[in-house]
Design a protein around this motif. Structure first.
Motif, PDB file in Angstrom:
ATOM      1  N   ASP A   9     -48.266  44.479  46.398  1.00 33.00           N
ATOM      2  CA  ASP A   9     -47.055  43.569  45.857  1.00 33.00           C
ATOM      3  C   ASP A   9     -48.033  42.252  45.662  1.00 33.00           C
ATOM      4  OD1 ASP A   9     -44.468  42.373  45.526  1.00 33.00           O
ATOM      5  OD2 ASP A   9     -45.243  41.141  47.340  1.00 33.00           O
ATOM      6  N   PHE A  10     -48.825  41.670  46.531  1.00 34.08           N
ATOM      7  CA  PHE A  10     -49.495  40.432  46.219  1.00 34.08           C
ATOM      8  C   PHE A  10     -50.404  40.648  44.890  1.00 34.08           C
ATOM      9  CE2 PHE A  10     -53.143  37.486  47.123  1.00 34.08           C
ATOM     10  CZ  PHE A  10     -52.585  36.448  47.158  1.00 34.08           C
ATOM     11  N   LYS A  11     -51.204  41.647  44.833  1.00 35.15           N
ATOM     12  CA  LYS A  11     -52.200  41.892  43.596  1.00 35.15           C
ATOM     13  C   LYS A  11     -51.126  41.863  42.398  1.00 35.15           C
ATOM     14  CE  LYS A  11     -55.549  44.604  41.255  1.00 35.15           C
ATOM     15  NZ  LYS A  11     -56.341  43.385  41.015  1.00 35.15           N
ATOM     16  N   PHE A  12     -49.972  42.458  42.281  1.00 34.46           N
ATOM     17  CA  PHE A  12     -49.029  42.419  41.285  1.00 34.46           C
ATOM     18  C   PHE A  12     -48.480  41.072  40.938  1.00 34.46           C
ATOM     19  CE2 PHE A  12     -45.134  42.808  39.193  1.00 34.46           C
ATOM     20  CZ  PHE A  12     -45.394  43.199  37.752  1.00 34.46           C
ATOM     21  N   SER A  13     -48.224  40.437  41.803  1.00 38.42           N
ATOM     22  CA  SER A  13     -47.481  39.079  41.717  1.00 38.42           C
ATOM     23  C   SER A  13     -48.631  38.382  41.022  1.00 38.42           C
ATOM     24  CB  SER A  13     -47.108  38.511  43.206  1.00 38.42           C
ATOM     25  OG  SER A  13     -45.943  39.367  43.826  1.00 38.42           O
ATOM     26  N   GLN A  14     -49.840  38.518  41.632  1.00 43.09           N
ATOM     27  CA  GLN A  14     -50.874  37.468  40.840  1.00 43.09           C
ATOM     28  C   GLN A  14     -50.851  37.838  39.409  1.00 43.09           C
ATOM     29  OE1 GLN A  14     -54.157  38.597  43.316  1.00 43.09           O
ATOM     30  NE2 GLN A  14     -54.367  36.290  43.899  1.00 43.09           N
ATOM     31  N   ASP A  15     -50.722  38.796  39.015  1.00 46.11           N
ATOM     32  CA  ASP A  15     -50.885  39.312  37.615  1.00 46.11           C
ATOM     33  C   ASP A  15     -49.582  38.892  36.923  1.00 46.11           C
ATOM     34  OD1 ASP A  15     -53.393  40.574  38.217  1.00 46.11           O
ATOM     35  OD2 ASP A  15     -52.830  42.506  37.373  1.00 46.11           O
ATOM     36  N   ALA A  16     -48.491  38.883  37.587  1.00 50.32           N
ATOM     37  CA  ALA A  16     -47.151  39.027  36.919  1.00 50.32           C
ATOM     38  C   ALA A  16     -47.060  37.288  36.607  1.00 50.32           C
ATOM     39  CB  ALA A  16     -46.076  39.181  37.895  1.00 50.32           C
ATOM     40  N   PHE A  17     -47.599  36.502  37.502  1.00 51.88           N
ATOM     41  CA  PHE A  17     -47.534  34.903  37.393  1.00 51.88           C
ATOM     42  C   PHE A  17     -48.573  34.397  36.270  1.00 51.88           C
ATOM     43  CE2 PHE A  17     -46.031  33.965  41.776  1.00 51.88           C
ATOM     44  CZ  PHE A  17     -44.812  33.436  41.362  1.00 51.88           C
ATOM     45  N   GLU A  18     -49.898  35.261  35.999  1.00 52.11           N
ATOM     46  CA  GLU A  18     -50.825  34.908  34.932  1.00 52.11           C
ATOM     47  C   GLU A  18     -50.286  35.524  33.835  1.00 52.11           C
ATOM     48  OE1 GLU A  18     -54.355  36.812  36.417  1.00 52.11           O
ATOM     49  OE2 GLU A  18     -54.605  35.587  37.953  1.00 52.11           O
ATOM     50  N   LYS A  19     -49.654  36.578  33.690  1.00 51.60           N
ATOM     51  CA  LYS A  19     -49.066  37.105  32.351  1.00 51.60           C
ATOM     52  C   LYS A  19     -47.626  36.774  32.059  1.00 51.60           C
ATOM     53  CE  LYS A  19     -52.597  40.758  33.213  1.00 51.60           C
ATOM     54  NZ  LYS A  19     -52.936  42.113  33.355  1.00 51.60           N
ATOM     55  N   LYS A  20     -47.139  36.188  32.966  1.00 49.41           N
ATOM     56  CA  LYS A  20     -45.500  36.057  32.789  1.00 49.41           C
ATOM     57  C   LYS A  20     -44.805  37.201  32.670  1.00 49.41           C
ATOM     58  CE  LYS A  20     -45.998  31.335  30.661  1.00 49.41           C
ATOM     59  NZ  LYS A  20     -47.426  30.985  31.167  1.00 49.41           N
ATOM     60  N   LEU A  21     -44.949  38.246  33.462  1.00 52.09           N
ATOM     61  CA  LEU A  21     -44.364  39.400  33.895  1.00 52.09           C
ATOM     62  C   LEU A  21     -43.037  39.291  34.817  1.00 52.09           C
ATOM     63  CD1 LEU A  21     -47.248  41.744  34.373  1.00 52.09           C
ATOM     64  CD2 LEU A  21     -46.150  41.367  32.245  1.00 52.09           C
ATOM     65  N   PHE A  22     -42.050  40.064  34.386  1.00 52.91           N
ATOM     66  CA  PHE A  22     -40.728  39.670  34.968  1.00 52.91           C
ATOM     67  C   PHE A  22     -40.287  41.064  35.643  1.00 52.91           C
ATOM     68  CE2 PHE A  22     -40.830  36.585  31.742  1.00 52.91           C
ATOM     69  CZ  PHE A  22     -39.867  35.612  32.451  1.00 52.91           C
ATOM     70  N   SER A  23     -41.187  42.080  35.653  1.00 49.39           N
ATOM     71  CA  SER A  23     -40.840  43.313  36.273  1.00 49.39           C
ATOM     72  C   SER A  23     -40.916  43.217  37.797  1.00 49.39           C
ATOM     73  CB  SER A  23     -41.604  44.594  35.571  1.00 49.39           C
ATOM     74  OG  SER A  23     -42.931  44.306  36.075  1.00 49.39           O
ATOM     75  N   GLY A  24     -40.229  44.420  38.354  1.00 47.63           N
ATOM     76  CA  GLY A  24     -40.345  44.704  39.548  1.00 47.63           C
ATOM     77  C   GLY A  24     -40.270  46.195  39.967  1.00 47.63           C
ATOM     78  N   SER A  25     -40.396  46.718  41.144  1.00 48.24           N
ATOM     79  CA  SER A  25     -40.289  48.190  41.265  1.00 48.24           C
ATOM     80  C   SER A  25     -39.622  48.413  42.988  1.00 48.24           C
ATOM     81  CB  SER A  25     -41.540  48.825  41.008  1.00 48.24           C
ATOM     82  OG  SER A  25     -41.504  50.292  41.291  1.00 48.24           O
ATOM     83  N   THR A  26     -38.765  49.403  42.984  1.00 44.30           N
ATOM     84  CA  THR A  26     -38.627  49.921  44.371  1.00 44.30           C
ATOM     85  C   THR A  26     -40.095  50.732  44.826  1.00 44.30           C
ATOM     86  OG1 THR A  26     -37.989  51.958  43.668  1.00 44.30           O
ATOM     87  CG2 THR A  26     -36.497  50.243  43.701  1.00 44.30           C
ATOM     88  N   ALA A  27     -40.098  51.150  45.941  1.00 41.56           N
ATOM     89  CA  ALA A  27     -40.999  52.034  46.660  1.00 41.56           C
ATOM     90  C   ALA A  27     -40.447  52.623  47.566  1.00 41.56           C
ATOM     91  CB  ALA A  27     -42.193  50.858  46.886  1.00 41.56           C
TER      92      ALA A  27
END
Length: 356
Positions: A171-189
């Protein structure tokens, strides 16, 4: 006597380090892990032996049946993982011993497939590495051999902590990428661990895990399968979820279904970085380790699209009456096809694992 003791301690230390090095865990690499986790290990020249795998098997066998279908949606945002034969070194009675671990996971993406894609690609590697590094820590604590009275409990705790650390770090790694690339996605797990006849579930969001369990009624030799749900959906209107969201300054607005700030229909997810400040979290709910028995016939892990048109009881009944499915279909394919035919509009993804 002191000289003999010193020699013994030095020998033991060398033994621990030698075994650890055989798994790529040097002292300097351990320090890197302590400071920054698996992500730091993969980027550090001190840990050059550690690289991401090119891909673990996504088993499609009699023991791991998986099916996914885009359904009526424009994109397929679900991702699946199933590996029932992971080999992980854990500290045992004679030092590091290889254990066979089963891992089954469903990721139901929303707002794009970036979060579910990253989670599915990183989960197995990160889980393996967290387990190995934590086993090495215990080796130094117990000087190479686990006390007999503690082996089972400690090994299961290592795996539990490895899974929690993995979800947090993904989650932390994806959140970093999301802020940098302005991604709005999420996922269940929704993730199941299977070890030596025991099962543990970690759940984030509203995908489900359940057991289809055989029931034989007194005086009736015909058995049916009933559903035992192992997860509880994280919907924003659940009392404890609502309290956390509102305490963080978020609101629950019903637009078709209850949504966080009128946007997100789940209150826990990987990603969704712009709603994290409003109480959305990737912290999973985790069951304790539960023993499986011979009446637990099937483990099913599925995205929520399946349950738009099938109840858990109907799903288990379908497995029991699978003779009505096409001869070419696996149990998972039969569930997906039936759910779609009955009106599900969502992406559909199911993993079925026969247990006994």
């Amino acid at each position: 006597m002191m000289e003999v003791l010193k020699i013994a301690v030095l020998f033991l230390g060398a033994f621990v380090v030698t075994i650890a090095l055989s798994y790529g865990v040097s002292v300097s690499c351990m320090m890197v892990y302590d400071e920054g986790g698996v992500s730091a290990v993969l980027q550090s020249p001190e840990c050059s032996r550690w690289i991401l795998s090119s891909g673990y098997p996504r088993n499609q066998t009699v023991n791991c049946q998986a099916a996914t279908f885009q359904g009526s949606r424009e994109y397929q945002e679900d991702r699946l993982l199933c590996d029932l034969h992971m080999k992980i070194p854990l500290l045992g009675k004679t030092g590091l011993e290889e254990f066979t671990i089963g891992l089954v996971a469903v990721f139901d993406g929303h707002g794009g497939n970036e979060a579910s894609e990253m989670a599915s690609k990183l989960l197995l590697d990160y889980f393996y590495m967290h387990a190995v590094f934590n086993s090495y820590k215990l080796m130094t604590q117990y000087r190479g051999v686990l006390p007999v009275t503690e082996d089972d409990i400690t090994q299961l705790e290592i795996l539990r902590e490895a899974l929690l650390n993995t979800i947090h770090e993904v989650d932390f790694k994806f959140s970093q990428d999301a802020f940098e690339k302005k991604l709005f996605s999420g996922s269940t797990a929704t993730i199941a661990l299977l070890v030596d006849g025991k099962i543990l579930i970690a759940n984030v969001g509203d995908s489900k895990a359940l057991l289809c369990t055989e029931n034989i009624q007194s005086g009736n030799l015909t058995a049916n399968l009933s559903a035992i749900e192992l997860t509880e959906d994280h919907h924003p209107d659940r009392d404890d979820e609502r309290a956390r969201i509102q305490a963080a300054g978020g609101s629950i607005i019903g637009l078709g279904v209850p949504r966080v700030n009128g946007i997100l229909a789940v209150s826990r997810s990987i990603g969704d970085v712009y709603l994290k400040r409003y109480g959305v979290t990737a912290v999973p709910e985790v069951t304790g380790w539960q023993p499986l028995n011979v009446n637990n016939r099937y483990l099913v892990v599925s995205s929520d699209g399946t349950f738009e048109s099938l109840t858990p009881e109907e799903l288990c009944a379908l497995i029991h009456d699978s003779g009505s499915c096409l001869a070419s279909s696996s149990l998972a394919e039969c569930i997906v096809e039936t759910a779609f035919e009955k009106g599900s509009m969502d992406n559909l993804s199911v993993i079925v694992v026969p247990l006994f």
